[in-house]
Design an enzyme around this catalytic site. Structure first.
Site, short mmCIF file in Angstrom:
data_model
loop_
_atom_site.label_atom_id
_atom_site.label_comp_id
_atom_site.label_asym_id
_atom_site.label_seq_id
_atom_site.Cartn_x
_atom_site.Cartn_y
_atom_site.Cartn_z
N GLY A 135 0.85 -1.19 0.00
CA GLY A 135 0.00 0.00 0.00
C GLY A 135 0.88 1.22 0.00
O GLY A 135 2.04 1.17 -0.41
N CYS B 91 3.13 5.30 -2.89
CA CYS B 91 4.06 5.15 -4.02
C CYS B 91 3.88 3.86 -4.81
O CYS B 91 3.55 3.91 -5.99
CB CYS B 91 5.51 5.23 -3.51
SG CYS B 91 5.92 6.89 -2.96
P1 NAI Z 1 3.00 14.90 -0.27
O1 NAI Z 1 1.58 14.86 -0.69
O2 NAI Z 1 3.38 14.48 1.09
O3 NAI Z 1 3.59 16.35 -0.50
C1 NAI Z 1 3.40 17.09 -1.66
C2 NAI Z 1 3.35 18.56 -1.25
O4 NAI Z 1 3.36 19.35 -2.44
C3 NAI Z 1 2.07 18.94 -0.49
O5 NAI Z 1 2.42 19.55 0.73
C4 NAI Z 1 1.37 19.92 -1.45
O6 NAI Z 1 0.66 20.94 -0.78
C5 NAI Z 1 2.54 20.48 -2.22
N1 NAI Z 1 2.19 21.08 -3.51
C6 NAI Z 1 1.32 20.63 -4.43
N2 NAI Z 1 1.30 21.46 -5.49
C7 NAI Z 1 2.19 22.45 -5.24
C8 NAI Z 1 2.61 23.59 -5.96
N3 NAI Z 1 2.14 23.85 -7.16
N4 NAI Z 1 3.52 24.41 -5.40
C9 NAI Z 1 4.01 24.14 -4.16
N5 NAI Z 1 3.65 23.06 -3.44
C10 NAI Z 1 2.74 22.22 -3.97
O7 NAI Z 1 3.77 14.02 -1.37
P2 NAI Z 1 5.09 13.13 -1.14
O8 NAI Z 1 4.74 11.84 -0.50
O9 NAI Z 1 6.15 13.98 -0.57
O10 NAI Z 1 5.46 12.79 -2.66
C11 NAI Z 1 5.99 13.77 -3.54
C12 NAI Z 1 6.49 13.06 -4.78
O11 NAI Z 1 7.60 12.21 -4.44
C13 NAI Z 1 5.48 12.16 -5.45
O12 NAI Z 1 5.68 12.20 -6.83
C14 NAI Z 1 5.81 10.79 -4.91
O13 NAI Z 1 5.41 9.77 -5.80
C15 NAI Z 1 7.32 10.88 -4.83
N6 NAI Z 1 7.93 9.99 -3.84
C16 NAI Z 1 7.34 9.82 -2.62
C17 NAI Z 1 7.93 9.01 -1.67
C18 NAI Z 1 7.28 8.80 -0.34
O14 NAI Z 1 7.72 7.89 0.38
N7 NAI Z 1 6.27 9.56 0.05
C19 NAI Z 1 9.19 8.31 -1.94
C20 NAI Z 1 9.76 8.61 -3.23
C21 NAI Z 1 9.11 9.41 -4.14
#
Ligand code: NAI
Length: 454
Positions: free
Chosen positions: A258, A261
């Site tokens: 789950g 990612c």
């Molecule tokens: P998240 O949902 O925790 O954080 C994303 C943040 O971006 C939110 O705080 C949101 O308000 C902000 N945001 C959205 N649009 C924006 C904009 N236009 N300008 C400024 N801020 C904006 O997401 P998370 O988990 O950090 O994931 C981010 C990316 O990294 C995704 O593509 C994910 O697939 C990838 N990723 C995530 C991992 C994880 O363990 N969570 C690990 C590796 C990659």
């Protein structure tokens, strides 16, 4: 020292920003979520991640890390800009890159000098080109901008350690200036750096997460076979995992994968393949096995309790994995929903994810302040997330408080004989039969057979 901005202050952006500040850089983390930034500015964490709050505090106090909801101001005079915004699944199964588009446009509008833009979000192949094109269309002034891909591999729950000690760093760029800047930025980590073109970097990330999905679904399939024939999947993991070609990592039988990612990335890779005329059959099977896993667990619980209607279930764990409060696509939450749909009464506990789970489960379940509270009057206790605090349950307390005597170990953290010695019926995932198998007794074989998913 580099002057860096990170767009998006979630699990990846915040960890990236704090860790790069810890390495001595000046970092501004920006986010469109004003409440999140206000929280950070008042010294509170918007997410639960071990070690992160200390890291943020230390670097904020040292003046190397700050937060802003004014995206344009935050980008000013920053030479390297990371994009770490969310890329959830779109309706058609592809990755929704609207937030990446918005971040690119914000960079273009705020352009005040040459920039290296580094995409850390997990994105479809060719997004680096898309970001370049958007910056080109929106740019306020004519400065050189290069867009590199630098996918992130950190895991929630150990994100800071993963960032600081990565297995490898992938840099996707064909621009020598960007490559040199990123090599220098990551030099203190002393990690293996692999430089490829942008598309290959983007595909590496999807292929890596999809491979983890394969491993997890594979071992769950083996566990399902174990349940049928009376073998122990944990011994099988040791037996096959000690082969250096296979390895034990991510061979964890349980409720299935789950989180924010792996499920979305494997779906996205399937869609990407389909868009290019390839039917990704192996990936499709991994998704299918995973989809059935909660139903199989439900059938095991139902078997042990002789039905679920009006049964009281203590569900221990809601986060998709331990050491995080993230419940996105959590199989534990899915199991709670399945138990409710089958007519059970569910009381839940999680050390960190209760608040986020409440947004999904509402008042359909009861929320317990502790696991000891959750198990009160329960017919069965189900360990749905392998938090450390559930690894040492006090069975005297369980015996005293529970109405029934069933422990469902949906993450295989206990040894069956250990639970049996405490006077409980043990139900694991692929741990063989609860009773010694009498092969002559066909009815026993039938009654022990887990039903297919509903
Ligand atoms: P998240 O949902 O925790 O954080 C994303 C943040 O971006 C939110 O705080 C949101 O308000 C902000 N945001 C959205 N649009 C924006 C904009 N236009 N300008 C400024 N801020 C904006 O997401 P998370 O988990 O950090 O994931 C981010 C990316 O990294 C995704 O593509 C994910 O697939 C990838 N990723 C995530 C991992 C994880 O363990 N969570 C690990 C590796 C990659």
């Amino acid at each position: 020292m580099h002057r860096i901005a990170v767009i998006g202050s979630g699990y990846v952006g915040l960890v990236t920003g704090a860790c790069l500040a810890e390495l001595g850089n000046s970092v501004t983390c920006v986010d469109v979520d004003e409440a999140r930034i206000a929280r950070l500015n008042s010294g509170r964490m918007p997410i639960y991640e071990p070690g992160l709050s200390e890291l943020v505090e230390r670097n904020r106090a040292a003046g190397r890390l700050d937060f802003s909801a004014d995206v344009a101001a935050g980008l000013r005079q920053r030479e390297i800009i990371f994009i770490a915004v969310g890329t959830p699944t779109a309706e058609d199964g592809t990755l929704d890159v609207n937030a990446v588009r918005a971040a690119a446009a914000a960079i273009g509008r705020a352009l005040d000098g040459p920039k290296i833009v580094v995409n850390k979000s997990t994105v479809p192949v060719e997004t680096a080109g898309l970001v370049s094109a958007i910056i080109e269309e929106t740019k306020a002034a004519d400065f050189a901008v290069t867009v590199a891909s630098n996918p992130e591999f950190l895991r929630e729950g150990s994100a800071v350690a993963d960032f600081m000690k990565p297995d490898r760093i992938i840099i996707g760029t064909s621009d020598a200036r960007a490559e040199a800047a990123l090599r220098e930025l990551y030099k203190p980590l002393d990690a293996r750096i692999i430089v490829v073109d942008e598309r290959t970097a983007e595909l590496i990330k999807l292929a890596a997460n999809a491979f983890l999905a394969l491993k997890l679904s594979y071992i769950n399939e083996i566990a399902n076979i174990c349940d049928q024939i009376g073998a122990d999947v944990e011994s099988i993991v040791t037996g096959i995992g000690s082969d250096a070609r296979i390895g034990e990592s991510y061979l964890r039988a349980g409720l299935g994968f789950g989180g924010s990612c792996i499920p979305k990335d494997v779906r996205a890779l399937c869609e990407l393949a389909a868009a290019h005329g390839i039917s990704a059959r192996v990936l499709g099977a991994a998704i299918e096995v995973n989809r059935e896993q909660v139903g199989r667990a439900l059938a095991r619980i139902s078997d042990a309790l002789h039905g679920l209607r009006d049964r009281h279930i203590a569900l221990l764990g809601l986060a998709f994995k331990p050491d995080t409060d993230d419940v996105r696509e959590s199989q534990a939450v899915a199991l709670a929903g399945a138990l409710l749909a089958a007519g059970a009464r569910v009381r839940v506990h999680d050390p960190a994810a209760m608040e986020r789970a409440r947004a999904l489960l509402g008042d359909r379940v009861e929320y317990a302040a502790s696991w000891q509270d959750a198990v009160r009057s329960a017919d069965a206790a189900v360990v749905a997330t392998d938090w450390n605090e559930y690894k040492q349950l006090d069975f005297a307390v369980m015996r005293e408080r529970m109405r029934g005597r069933v422990v469902v170990d949906a993450r295989n953290i206990y040894e069956p004989h250990q639970i049996a010695a405490e006077g409980f019926t043990y139900v694991g995932i692929g741990r063989g039969r609860r009773e010694p198998l009498d092969t002559k007794d066909a009815s026993l074989v039938k009654s022990e057979t887990p039903r297919a998913s509903p």
